[in-house]
Scaffold this active site. Structure first.
Site, PDB file in Angstrom:
ATOM      1  CG  ASP A   1      -2.203   0.836   0.898  1.00 58.52           C
ATOM      2  OD1 ASP A   1      -3.285   0.224   0.805  1.00 58.52           O
ATOM      3  OD2 ASP A   1      -2.092   2.070   0.695  1.00 58.52           O
TER       4      ASP A   1
ATOM      5  CG  ASN B   1      -7.728  -4.164  -3.834  1.00 59.74           C
ATOM      6  OD1 ASN B   1      -8.926  -4.226  -4.015  1.00 59.74           O
ATOM      7  ND2 ASN B   1      -7.177  -3.470  -2.840  1.00 59.74           N
TER       8      ASN B   1
ATOM      9  CE1 TYR C   1     -12.110   3.386  -9.969  1.00 56.00           C
ATOM     10  CE2 TYR C   1     -14.396   3.147 -10.675  1.00 56.00           C
ATOM     11  CZ  TYR C   1     -13.348   2.759  -9.861  1.00 56.00           C
ATOM     12  OH  TYR C   1     -13.532   1.761  -8.939  1.00 56.00           O
TER      13      TYR C   1
ATOM     14  CB  ALA D   1      -8.585   3.025 -15.759  1.00 60.65           C
ATOM     15  CE  LYS D   2     -11.347   0.014 -10.828  1.00 62.92           C
ATOM     16  NZ  LYS D   2     -10.230  -0.747 -10.205  1.00 62.92           N
TER      17      LYS D   2
ATOM     18  NE  ARG E   1      -8.523   5.621   0.668  1.00 66.17           N
ATOM     19  CZ  ARG E   1      -7.288   6.115   0.706  1.00 66.17           C
ATOM     20  NH1 ARG E   1      -6.958   6.955   1.653  1.00 66.17           N
ATOM     21  NH2 ARG E   1      -6.387   5.765  -0.178  1.00 66.17           N
TER      22      ARG E   1
ATOM     23  CG  HIS F   1     -53.825 -15.053 -45.255  1.00 66.56           C
ATOM     24  ND1 HIS F   1     -53.542 -13.926 -44.531  1.00 66.56           N
ATOM     25  CD2 HIS F   1     -53.965 -16.039 -44.348  1.00 66.56           C
ATOM     26  CE1 HIS F   1     -53.511 -14.228 -43.242  1.00 66.56           C
ATOM     27  NE2 HIS F   1     -53.774 -15.500 -43.113  1.00 66.56           N
TER      28      HIS F   1
ATOM     29  CG  ASN G   1     -48.949  -8.592 -52.663  1.00 65.30           C
ATOM     30  OD1 ASN G   1     -48.750  -8.137 -53.795  1.00 65.30           O
ATOM     31  ND2 ASN G   1     -49.293  -9.854 -52.435  1.00 65.30           N
TER      32      ASN G   1
ATOM     33  CD  GLN H   1    -100.949   4.633 -26.961  1.00 67.09           C
ATOM     34  OE1 GLN H   1     -99.781   4.872 -26.654  1.00 67.09           O
ATOM     35  NE2 GLN H   1    -101.546   3.507 -26.645  1.00 67.09           N
TER      36      GLN H   1
HETATM   37  P1  NAI Z   1      -9.729   1.877  -0.660  1.00 68.79           P
HETATM   38  O1  NAI Z   1      -9.409   3.280  -0.957  1.00 68.79           O
HETATM   39  O2  NAI Z   1     -10.242   1.531   0.679  1.00 68.79           O
HETATM   40  O3  NAI Z   1      -8.469   0.987  -0.961  1.00 68.79           O
HETATM   41  C1  NAI Z   1      -7.593   1.241  -1.998  1.00 68.79           C
HETATM   42  C2  NAI Z   1      -6.196   1.192  -1.491  1.00 68.79           C
HETATM   43  O4  NAI Z   1      -5.291   1.337  -2.564  1.00 68.79           O
HETATM   44  C3  NAI Z   1      -5.864   2.313  -0.523  1.00 68.79           C
HETATM   45  O5  NAI Z   1      -5.450   1.798   0.725  1.00 68.79           O
HETATM   46  C4  NAI Z   1      -4.792   3.095  -1.236  1.00 68.79           C
HETATM   47  O6  NAI Z   1      -3.833   3.662  -0.346  1.00 68.79           O
HETATM   48  C5  NAI Z   1      -4.187   2.083  -2.128  1.00 68.79           C
HETATM   49  N1  NAI Z   1      -3.485   2.689  -3.257  1.00 68.79           N
HETATM   50  C6  NAI Z   1      -3.887   3.746  -3.990  1.00 68.79           C
HETATM   51  N2  NAI Z   1      -2.959   4.028  -4.908  1.00 68.79           N
HETATM   52  C7  NAI Z   1      -1.983   3.119  -4.797  1.00 68.79           C
HETATM   53  C8  NAI Z   1      -0.784   2.895  -5.489  1.00 68.79           C
HETATM   54  N3  NAI Z   1      -0.409   3.659  -6.520  1.00 68.79           N
HETATM   55  N4  NAI Z   1       0.004   1.864  -5.110  1.00 68.79           N
HETATM   56  C9  NAI Z   1      -0.352   1.082  -4.050  1.00 68.79           C
HETATM   57  N5  NAI Z   1      -1.467   1.293  -3.339  1.00 68.79           N
HETATM   58  C10 NAI Z   1      -2.281   2.278  -3.727  1.00 68.79           C
HETATM   59  O7  NAI Z   1     -10.764   1.409  -1.748  1.00 68.79           O
HETATM   60  P2  NAI Z   1     -11.532   0.048  -2.005  1.00 68.79           P
HETATM   61  O8  NAI Z   1     -12.940   0.384  -2.135  1.00 68.79           O
HETATM   62  O9  NAI Z   1     -11.128  -0.996  -1.089  1.00 68.79           O
HETATM   63  O10 NAI Z   1     -11.041  -0.279  -3.484  1.00 68.79           O
HETATM   64  C11 NAI Z   1     -10.283  -1.395  -3.842  1.00 68.79           C
HETATM   65  C12 NAI Z   1     -10.361  -1.592  -5.311  1.00 68.79           C
HETATM   66  O11 NAI Z   1     -11.686  -1.958  -5.640  1.00 68.79           O
HETATM   67  C13 NAI Z   1     -10.054  -0.382  -6.144  1.00 68.79           C
HETATM   68  O12 NAI Z   1      -9.376  -0.763  -7.311  1.00 68.79           O
HETATM   69  C14 NAI Z   1     -11.411   0.158  -6.523  1.00 68.79           C
HETATM   70  O13 NAI Z   1     -11.358   0.902  -7.702  1.00 68.79           O
HETATM   71  C15 NAI Z   1     -12.151  -1.133  -6.674  1.00 68.79           C
HETATM   72  N6  NAI Z   1     -13.603  -0.998  -6.560  1.00 68.79           N
HETATM   73  C16 NAI Z   1     -14.172  -0.753  -5.365  1.00 68.79           C
HETATM   74  C17 NAI Z   1     -15.551  -0.666  -5.260  1.00 68.79           C
HETATM   75  C18 NAI Z   1     -16.220  -0.472  -3.978  1.00 68.79           C
HETATM   76  O14 NAI Z   1     -17.464  -0.513  -3.917  1.00 68.79           O
HETATM   77  N7  NAI Z   1     -15.491  -0.264  -2.902  1.00 68.79           N
HETATM   78  C19 NAI Z   1     -16.402  -0.766  -6.449  1.00 68.79           C
HETATM   79  C20 NAI Z   1     -15.700  -1.074  -7.634  1.00 68.79           C
HETATM   80  C21 NAI Z   1     -14.343  -1.162  -7.656  1.00 68.79           C
END
Ligand code: NAI
Length: 721
Positions: A39, A98, A163, A166-167, A198, A388, A495, A692
């Site tokens: 992280d 992730n 986003y 990228a996704k 968050r 027909h 027709n 009537q």
């Molecule tokens: P989060 O913000 O709690 O966790 C993401 C973590 O990634 C953070 O701890 C952050 O410090 C770390 N991070 C950010 N940039 C980084 C980097 N360059 N190198 C290493 N670490 C880095 O968010 P969450 O919700 O747990 O998200 C996890 C993944 O799931 C993300 O890719 C997010 O886009 C994806 N996601 C989450 C959803 C949700 O409902 N929470 C929905 C769809 C996708």
């Protein structure tokens, strides 16, 4: 339960300092894996860095007896993360990509850095970490990779263009490396999570947020990364203790040209847009090879003209409320009839389509496929030989006023009638949700296509039924417009026989003829009006035989006989006396006879004897209340006049309970003769004219038993006319 373990396996979870990544890291460690807790520890938008996030999770794991090391690098430096794994544990088995950030802005406001940083963390980071691990995976012939996508990527979400791009890029990346890694037992899948973190705390509603625990998704990711799991190249969505697989699908499509020499114009595309965007028969293609091979089949179909596969007997019918209205006008619905407004005005509170419109989807499917022309092996014929002959329709649900319907048709019988042939096409029409709307059967008569040694009779044809042997209970007369066919054809049957005089001549007619289904539509309206208070929802089924053609402008008379909920009918052309629809009946859910039913005569019937309807009504009243016969017990002969001339005579034999046109039958003598003008008879029946007064003023002439005539009042009062 045989516990899924990761002993000896080394797992990198990126972005594991919080949210989903933390939950994954904890579960992997609990199941025996050595975990690299990566992280960067920056902000939600990717600014800054800290060691705290990774350290906290590592401590948590160690406190619980697990094995973990922190890694504080950005995922963009993927090789450093992999090096951490190798330095600490000497191998790498699983990568869960992730890490993520958000820089939400509306598309117009996205800066280069918003775009680049989001792409760097999600897409480039996943690429870098995975690529750094790849040689190790290949060497050990084992690897598991997870990419993290999002519903924003799959479906789009306002303010997340960077986003989303990228996704969905991660899905593309997975699609390809799952193919490349297959032979080395490297499986790669995509997780689409929805979880409280968050990233979502200000997006998801609080109650919902509380239920979306990341711990509920972690088991899905952990299973996907286990050596027993063979899933590869899939998108798995999970949230709240639920998971599913998602994939892209492709519709059945439509040809834009039918010969290899044809050019494709934008109009060709427009004309089949409805079919080519129809997804009701969409399928998943397993590979790019499958996508290419279906294109080769398409090319073969264009080259060799065998464009219609068996599947093509499924056909899409799209229609709007404009089409429903146009059909109603095509079969004579008119604003002159107040109760017809619901067929003609889309904002009417009861806006409906005439039930007979439900014949069209399967008819169009039949006309546009070669199912009929290919039905008799060795016999070649074209649609100009096809008539027909009969039609059956059963509605299982009220026909919608607009939408997309799918008709499935099949040949259910082929009969050899000697010179000619009969081909029976059964159809089923479904709505977009796959619910059955209509069952149809079209019997087509194919001229000069018989003599192939086939059977003569069919057990599948819904039979026509002769009308009862008595005068009709009710008749409605309506003059069609000379433009009736010109309007009706716009509902789909183009027709030229129905519009082009020279074509009609070649086909052996003096002039263009009306579509049989247009005539049927007119009679359907008459029956609904007479027996269902013009409520289309009461329609259940109909069967009809098309006996002779009608010329637009001719007058149609629908004669009806009620037998329970079945209304038998025949339709004749007044000018020629030809029966044009025969053996016909309509089934109703409920019969509902409006009080003035028999006076609802249609437009342009000035030369009709309007009071015929009064006598038909009398018969009905007597049938419903036979005791009237005993009350009156006399025989009446009516002379109906117009401009002083007798135009009609009716006998009301109220001894036997029979009302019929003409003088009393042989051996029967009228007790009383009444002579009255056509319109006065109507007024009398409606109670507007007192008998009537009519007698005093000389409007009603009575001969014979005058006292008996007084009793007739009971009949008219009963009739509530
Ligand atoms: P989060 O913000 O709690 O966790 C993401 C973590 O990634 C953070 O701890 C952050 O410090 C770390 N991070 C950010 N940039 C980084 C980097 N360059 N190198 C290493 N670490 C880095 O968010 P969450 O919700 O747990 O998200 C996890 C993944 O799931 C993300 O890719 C997010 O886009 C994806 N996601 C989450 C959803 C949700 O409902 N929470 C929905 C769809 C996708």
């Amino acid at each position: 339960m045989n516990e899924l373990r990761f002993d000896g396996r080394v797992v990198i979870v990126t972005g594991a300092g919080a949210g989903l990544g933390r939950a994954y890291a904890l579960l992997f460690a609990k199941r025996g894996a050595s975990v690299v807790v990566n992280d960067l520890g920056g902000s939600r938008s990717g600014d800054g860095s800290s060691t705290k996030a990774a350290d906290t999770v590592v401590s948590e794991i160690i406190v619980n007896g697990g094995k973990a090391v922190p890694d504080y690098n950005s995922v963009v430096d993927g090789d450093k993360l992999v090096q951490t794994a190798l330095d600490n544990y000497g191998r790498i088995d699983v990568i869960v990509n992730n890490a993520g950030i958000l820089r939400d802005k509306s598309f117009a406001r996205i800066s280069d850095s918003d775009w680049n940083l989001v792409h760097d963390v999600h897409l480039k980071g996943a690429f870098k970490v995975t690529q750094a691990a790849w040689p190790h995976f290949r060497k050990q012939n084992y690897g598991r990779v997870i990419f993290t996508s999002s519903n924003s990527g799959l479906y789009g979400n306002f303010g997340q263009a960077n986003y989303s791009a990228a996704k969905l890029g991660l899905v593309g990346l997975c699609n390809t490396i799952s193919i490349e890694g297959r032979k080395n037992n490297i499986n790669c899948n995509v997780i689409v999570p929805t979880a409280a973190s968050r990233l979502t705390e200000d997006i998801l509603p609080p109650d919902f947020f509380a239920e979306l625990k990341p711990e509920l998704i972690a088991p899905v990711v952990v299973w996907l990364c286990h050596e027993d799991c063979t899933e590869n190249g899939s998108i798995i969505e999970s949230a709240a203790g639920w998971a599913t697989k998602c994939h892209l699908v492709r519709g059945k499509g439509s040809l834009l040209r039918h010969r290899i020499t044809d050019t494709v114009f934008p109009e060709n595309v427009r004309d089949v847009w409805c079919q080519l965007t129809d997804m009701s028969q969409a399928t998943r293609l397993e590979s790019i090879e499958e996508a290419s091979s279906t294109l080769l089949t398409v090319l073969d179909n264009i080259k060799f003209g065998s464009q219609q596969s068996m599947d093509d007997t499924n056909s899409v019918f799209c229609f709007t409320n404009r089409d429903s209205i146009l059909y109603a006008i095509g079969v004579g619905a008119s604003v002159r009839e107040e109760s017809d407004l619901k067929y003609l005005y889309e904002s009417h509170e009861d806006f409906s389509v005439l039930p007979s419109y439900a014949i069209l989807p399967s008819l169009m499917a039949t006309m546009s496929s070669d199912i009929v022309t290919n039905a008799i092996p060795g016999k070649e014929f074209d649609l100009s030989q096809v008539l027909h002959g009969e039609q059956y329709l059963e509605l299982h649900k009220p026909m919608p006023v607009d939408g997309k319907l799918v008709s499935k048709i099949n040949i259910s019988d082929v009969l050899d009638k000697g010179k000619n042939a009969v081909i029976v096409v059964d159809g089923k029409t479904y709505d977009e949700f796959g619910e059955l709307i209509a069952t149809t059967q079209i019997c087509t008569f194919v001229l000069s296509a018989g003599g192939f040694g086939g059977k003569r009779a069919s057990s599948v044809i819904v039979p026509v039924v002769d009308e009862p042997n008595r005068i009709p209970d009710s008749t409605v007369v309506e003059k069609t417009s000379v433009d009736q066919a010109a309007i009706y054809r716009l509902s789909g049957d183009l027709n030229p026989l129905h519009i082009d005089p020279s074509f009609a001549t070649v086909a052996g007619y003096q002039q263009p003829i009306l579509h049989g289904l247009a005539t049927l539509g007119v009679s359907v309206r008459h029956i609904l009006k007479q027996y269902a208070n013009n409520d289309p929802k009461q329609f259940k089924a109909l069967k009809v035989r098309f006996s002779k053609p009608v010329i637009p402008g001719q007058t149609l008379c629908t004669s009806m006989w009620r037998e329970g909920n079945r209304i038998h009918f025949i339709t004749t052309v007044k000018e020629t006396n030809n029966i044009v629809l025969s053996g016909a009946y309509m089934e109703l859910h409920k019969v509902n006879i409006p009080s003035e039913a028999h006076l609802v005569l249609c437009a342009d019937t000035r030369d009709e004897v309007l009071s015929d309807a009064v006598f038909q009504g009398m018969q009905e009243r007597i049938d419903l209340n036979p005791s009237l016969v005993k009350t009156i017990n006399g025989i009446f002969l009516y002379y109906i006049t117009k401009d002083g001339k007798t135009v009609r005579s009716w006998t009301a034999d109220l001894k036997k309970g029979k009302i019929y046109k003409g003088e009393p039958e042989k051996g029967v003598k009228a007790d009383t003769t009444l002579t009255i003008d056509d319109t006065d008879m109507i007024d009398l029946a409606l109670g507007k004219l007192n008998p009537q007064m009519a007698f005093m003023k000389g409007k009603l002439k009575v001969k014979g038993n005058i006292m008996l005539a007084q009793k007739l009042k009971a009949l008219n009062t009963e009739a509530k006319l």
